[in-house]
Design a protein around this motif. Structure first.
Motif, PDB file in Angstrom:
ATOM      1  N   THR A   1      46.918  54.287   0.147  1.00  0.00           N
ATOM      2  CA  THR A   1      45.471  54.467   0.278  1.00  0.00           C
ATOM      3  C   THR A   1      44.723  53.140   0.369  1.00  0.00           C
ATOM      4  O   THR A   1      43.518  53.129   0.635  1.00  0.00           O
ATOM      5  CB  THR A   1      44.936  55.289  -0.896  1.00  0.00           C
TER       6      THR A   1
ATOM      7  N   LYS B   1      48.830  57.038  -3.366  1.00  0.00           N
ATOM      8  CA  LYS B   1      48.706  58.401  -3.890  1.00  0.00           C
ATOM      9  C   LYS B   1      50.031  59.117  -3.674  1.00  0.00           C
ATOM     10  O   LYS B   1      50.530  59.203  -2.550  1.00  0.00           O
ATOM     11  CB  LYS B   1      47.580  59.158  -3.177  1.00  0.00           C
TER      12      LYS B   1
ATOM     13  N   GLU C   1      52.111  62.738  -4.306  1.00  0.00           N
ATOM     14  CA  GLU C   1      51.870  64.153  -4.555  1.00  0.00           C
ATOM     15  C   GLU C   1      53.177  64.951  -4.481  1.00  0.00           C
ATOM     16  O   GLU C   1      53.919  64.838  -3.512  1.00  0.00           O
ATOM     17  CB  GLU C   1      50.884  64.736  -3.542  1.00  0.00           C
TER      18      GLU C   1
ATOM     19  N   VAL D   1      50.138  64.886  -9.293  1.00  0.00           N
ATOM     20  CA  VAL D   1      49.566  63.751  -8.567  1.00  0.00           C
ATOM     21  C   VAL D   1      49.552  62.517  -9.454  1.00  0.00           C
ATOM     22  O   VAL D   1      49.215  62.596 -10.637  1.00  0.00           O
ATOM     23  CB  VAL D   1      48.122  64.048  -8.095  1.00  0.00           C
TER      24      VAL D   1
ATOM     25  N   ASP E   1      47.721  58.834  -8.695  1.00  0.00           N
ATOM     26  CA  ASP E   1      46.839  58.256  -7.689  1.00  0.00           C
ATOM     27  C   ASP E   1      46.072  57.095  -8.317  1.00  0.00           C
ATOM     28  O   ASP E   1      45.366  57.290  -9.310  1.00  0.00           O
ATOM     29  CB  ASP E   1      45.864  59.322  -7.181  1.00  0.00           C
TER      30      ASP E   1
END
Length: 378
Positions: A275, A292, A294, A308, A310
């Protein structure tokens, strides 16, 4: 020059033709029927194939006193004519005020036990117990990195799909390459690692990963992402690789989350996104600054699952130039001939991140300790 290129082709390999995504048979196809399989003792056998491959057993240790360690054995075969084994240890200096303590030592007289479960060499033993749930490692290979380590699995291990293996080749019944990962995501660790300066207490939590790249590594993958995230209750691991264009730049992701002594979810329907990034001037790769991660899928009893992690990665712990020990002129030619420029970026943020887990309608989050790697190859 032609002789050198042919030598490099045998060792690191030239670029492959464009076979397309049809020539990779992802473990995700298996996971469509069987999300994951509990890792058995039989699946921990060393393969020791007689063709080009790299096989590793890697132990990551997050000690209770806050220190981070890695212990690893690498067994590799080049073109079926040259076999080597190395023992690696790394003590991360998370404060950043002095260099990491890194040792890689070539092993002599290495061998396997009759069942291919345990490995030994001069001054080294890596022994798997009869129950298949404890590794004991003893090494005096390097006097500045003496290891006495016990790794006990406290939750089930797993492989994605039925056997954890992705195959390469136009005919899946006769593949020319493979990629395999097996995980013990939550382990109890005890023991010591002794340098000339001090003895480190390894008591804490750990992750063990068995891996096999059954082909030239840079032909199998152009990018890697890996995370090991440990909280008081949960352990989350994920390994993702993206192939070179020769296999359609295909992404394969395997990972899972365990809670205490049970697997909550494991499978292949996960994702990684950088990100934020910045261009690293030395490697000329886009070094990630935030990621991030997931995990998504179903629990064993059919409930919707997601997890998650992040956030920012913080200061980079290390940047490993994989070809750093290769003579400069060979490194330059290898990069131009094979298109390889492998660097590993390693992170363990001092500001703790959170793992957010949702099972059905129930949500929970816990702070934890993270170790992650992002690797760029070609």
């Amino acid at each position: 020059m032609n002789w050198l290129k042919s030598t490099l082709s045998a060792a690191v390999g030239t670029q492959e033709p464009i076979y397309g995504p049809e020539a990779i048979h992802s473990v995700a196809k298996q996971a469509g029927e069987t999300s994951y399989t509990e890792l058995s003792k039989d699946q921990l056998r060393w393969k020791a194939f007689q063709y080009t491959n790299v096989e590793t057993k890697t132990f990551y240790i997050m000690a209770d006193d806050g220190n981070l360690f890695m212990v690893q054995v690498i067994y590799s075969n080049i073109a079926g004519i040259h076999t080597t084994a190395h023992f690696n240890t790394k003590i991360f200096n998370l404060k950043g005020d002095k260099p990491h303590v890194w040792h890689t030592d070539a092993l002599s007289n290495f061998m396997f036990d009759e069942q291919m479960h345990s490995f030994g060499a001069d001054n080294l033993t890596i022994h798997l117990n009869d129950q298949g749930d404890v590794y004991q490692i003893k090494s005096t290979v390097n006097a500045d990195s003496v290891v006495d380590l016990k790794f006990s699995r406290t939750a089930p291990g797993f492989v994605a799909g039925k056997d954890g293996t992705t195959l390469f080749g136009t005919d899946p019944k006769s593949p020319w390459g493979s990629m395999y990962h097996g995980f013990w995501p939550r382990c109890a660790v005890e023991g010591t690692l002794t340098t000339k300066e001090k003895t480190y207490d390894l008591t804490g939590r750990g992750v063990f990963i068995a891996a096999l790249q059954g082909m030239k590594p840079h032909h199998a993958a152009a990018r890697w992402n890996f995370i090991n995230f440990q909280t008081p209750t949960f352990s989350a691991v994920m390994m993702e690789f993206t192939t070179p264009p020769s296999y359609g730049s295909t992404t394969v992701n395997v990972g899972g989350v365990v809670k205490d002594n049970e697997v909550v979810y494991a499978g292949t329907t996960n994702s990684v996104a950088h990100t934020g990034s910045t261009q690293d001037p030395e490697s000329d790769w886009p070094e990630p600054t935030s990621i991030k991660w997931e995990w998504t899928g179903k629990t064993a009893d059919g409930k919707d699952f997601s997890a998650v992690v992040d956030g920012p990665l913080g200061a980079r712990q290390d940047r490993v130039d994989v070809m750093g020990e290769v003579p400069g002129f060979i490194k330059t030619i290898a990069g131009s001939v094979a298109g390889t420029r492998p660097y590993i970026f390693q992170y363990s943020p001092q500001q703790k991140l959170k793992l957010m887990v949702k099972v059905g309608d129930t949500e929970v989050e816990e702070e934890g300790i993270m170790f992650s790697e992002s690797t760029f190859i070609s």
